[in-house]
Structure formats: C-alpha cells, structure tokens
Design a protein around this motif. Structure first.
Motif, mmCIF file in Angstrom:
data_model
loop_
_atom_site.group_PDB
_atom_site.id
_atom_site.type_symbol
_atom_site.label_atom_id
_atom_site.label_comp_id
_atom_site.label_asym_id
_atom_site.label_seq_id
_atom_site.Cartn_x
_atom_site.Cartn_y
_atom_site.Cartn_z
ATOM 1 N N GLN A 121 0.853 -1.177 0.000
ATOM 2 C CA GLN A 121 0.000 0.000 0.000
ATOM 3 C C GLN A 121 0.899 1.241 0.000
ATOM 4 O OE1 GLN A 121 -3.524 0.072 0.078
ATOM 5 N NE2 GLN A 121 -3.232 -2.088 -0.379
ATOM 6 N N PRO A 122 0.488 2.302 -0.694
ATOM 7 C CA PRO A 122 1.343 3.487 -0.727
ATOM 8 C C PRO A 122 1.398 4.246 0.599
ATOM 9 C CG PRO A 122 -0.658 3.843 -2.011
ATOM 10 C CD PRO A 122 -0.673 2.417 -1.568
ATOM 11 N N ARG A 123 0.387 4.058 1.458
ATOM 12 C CA ARG A 123 0.340 4.792 2.719
ATOM 13 C C ARG A 123 0.120 3.866 3.907
ATOM 14 N NH1 ARG A 123 -1.905 7.320 -1.137
ATOM 15 N NH2 ARG A 123 -3.951 6.400 -0.790
ATOM 16 N N ARG A 124 0.695 4.251 5.025
ATOM 17 C CA ARG A 124 0.615 3.507 6.281
ATOM 18 C C ARG A 124 -0.832 3.291 6.736
ATOM 19 N NH1 ARG A 124 3.927 3.582 11.139
ATOM 20 N NH2 ARG A 124 2.557 3.398 12.940
ATOM 21 N N VAL A 150 4.020 -1.922 9.082
ATOM 22 C CA VAL A 150 4.321 -0.540 8.707
ATOM 23 C C VAL A 150 5.499 -0.092 9.569
ATOM 24 C CG1 VAL A 150 1.955 -0.001 7.983
ATOM 25 C CG2 VAL A 150 2.626 0.397 10.349
ATOM 26 N N THR A 166 3.515 -1.378 3.759
ATOM 27 C CA THR A 166 3.851 -0.215 2.946
ATOM 28 C C THR A 166 4.951 -0.589 1.960
ATOM 29 O OG1 THR A 166 5.437 0.504 4.619
ATOM 30 C CG2 THR A 166 3.224 1.476 4.719
ATOM 31 N N GLU A 190 -2.683 -0.086 -5.788
ATOM 32 C CA GLU A 190 -2.664 1.353 -6.073
ATOM 33 C C GLU A 190 -1.422 1.743 -6.889
ATOM 34 O OE1 GLU A 190 -5.168 3.171 -5.433
ATOM 35 O OE2 GLU A 190 -6.253 2.143 -3.844
ATOM 36 N N GLU A 193 -0.683 5.250 -8.227
ATOM 37 C CA GLU A 193 -0.293 6.347 -7.333
ATOM 38 C C GLU A 193 1.214 6.465 -7.172
ATOM 39 O OE1 GLU A 193 -2.280 6.717 -3.654
ATOM 40 O OE2 GLU A 193 -4.263 6.337 -4.503
ATOM 41 N N ARG A 194 1.955 5.552 -7.755
ATOM 42 C CA ARG A 194 3.414 5.615 -7.662
ATOM 43 C C ARG A 194 3.945 6.526 -8.752
ATOM 44 N NH1 ARG A 194 0.965 1.415 -4.986
ATOM 45 N NH2 ARG A 194 2.432 0.409 -3.571
ATOM 46 N N ASP A 198 9.204 7.676 -6.325
ATOM 47 C CA ASP A 198 8.910 6.782 -5.179
ATOM 48 C C ASP A 198 9.858 5.620 -5.118
ATOM 49 O OD1 ASP A 198 6.890 8.389 -4.450
ATOM 50 O OD2 ASP A 198 5.276 7.157 -5.285
#
Length: 198
Positions: A121-124, A150, A166, A190, A193-194, A198
């Motif tokens: 996942q891009p976010r925690r 995470v 993450t 996702e 979203e990268r 990144d």
C-alpha cells in the motif's frame, strides 16, 4: 500482481551472448468493466445494505462481500491469475480489488500451503485499515491469519497468510531476501499512485 514461482520466472533473456540483457516480461492486463448504471446500482445497493444493517446493529460482512464486483467475477479472475505469472488488474474504486483478491488467492489455494500473500500500500493508514477490515471479514484477530507491517509496527505472526505492508517495508524485506521467498504472491496495490520518485 506477480505470482512468485522462482527467481528466474520474471525475466526473459534477450540475445545469445553470455552478457545478454534481461528484460521484464510484459504483464497481461485484465480490465473488469462495469457499466456506469451497474456501478450506480451497486452503490445504491451498498447504501441500502448499510442502512438495513445499521438498524439491526449488526453488519452482515459476507453479504457485503458477495455484492462486490470482484467477488462476482472471481472465477474469471482466478483463471487469469493461474494462466499468467504477472497480471495488471484494473477496476473501479470500491469494486473489492484490495480486500477481496488476497482472500480469493488464499481460499483458492494459489497462495500455496505455507506462502504468504503480500499486498503493498502506498500509505501507512491504508495498510493498517485494510488489514483490519480483511481480518474482520475473515473472522480473525488482526495479526493472526491477516496482518500488517508498517514503520515501527509489525502486527504479524508465523500464522499470517495475508500481509498488508507499505512499499518501504517491502523494499526493506527485499534488501535481506531478494526473491521475497516468504511470499507466494505479491500484489502492488494502487500502482497508479506511484511516481518515478517513489
């Protein structure tokens, strides 16, 4: 989404010399289209289900799962996953890609008897909340069958078979184990979203 067979499975060799360049295989793309009227009917159905269950005070998670587009198309999805070692899955937001696909892989046996399904996942916050939701759907405590990892928090165990983490934590694992041998399947969620940074 890549199915991990062995270290050589994700590359093809180009040229005949011993110093041949390696090039990644092109992934197969599967688009699960739902017409806008079907999406609207699905959203209306979800609102009705939530309203009914809120009155009862008990949300029927299995009923919600079965109403998701990914669940309805699970047979075709599993066929494509079995046929391809790398797959790109495109679907509407809220169709169940993040929550349902890892559960399908586990229940179908694609993840193997001891391998883990890793979902980046891009976010925690997303990694934690989705792991808790999937654990709830599976009827287990977070950190057992379904867990997350995470920065500064690892809620997994030796029993964990679906692991949300993450991108940074996956990179950290890859630094000590290049072929990610703990995983049977790795899902890069996702992916749109990268960025190159990144």
């Amino acid at each position: 989404m890549g199915v991990h067979d062995n270290a050589d499975s994700k590359y093809i060799v180009i040229g005949n010399s011993s110093f041949s360049k390696l090039a990644s295989k092109r992934p197969t793309t599967v688009v699960f289209n739902e017409s806008s009227s079907k999406i609207q009917k699905y959203e209306d159905n979800q609102q009705n289900i939530q309203a009914e269950n809120a009155d009862k005070g008990n949300i029927n998670l299995q009923q919600q799962r079965k109403s998701l587009p990914v669940y309805k198309l699970r047979k075709r999805l599993l066929e494509e996953i079995r046929r391809n070692s790398t797959l790109i899955i495109i679907g509407e937001t809220g169709s169940g890609k993040t929550t349902q696909i890892p559960q399908l892989l586990l229940s179908s046996g694609i993840a193997g008897s001891s391998g883990c399904v890793g979902v980046t996942q891009p976010r925690r916050v997303a990694a934690v909340s989705v792991a808790r939701r999937v654990a709830l759907e599976q009827g287990v405590e977070t950190g057992k069958l379904v867990g997350y990892c995470v920065r500064f928090e690892d809620v997994t165990s030796s029993q964990t078979r679906i692991k949300y983490l993450t991108d940074g934590m996956m990179v950290r694992e890859a630094m000590t184990d290049e072929i990610l041998s703990d995983y049977s399947v790795v899902i890069l969620d996702e992916a749109h979203e990268r960025s190159g940074a990144d």
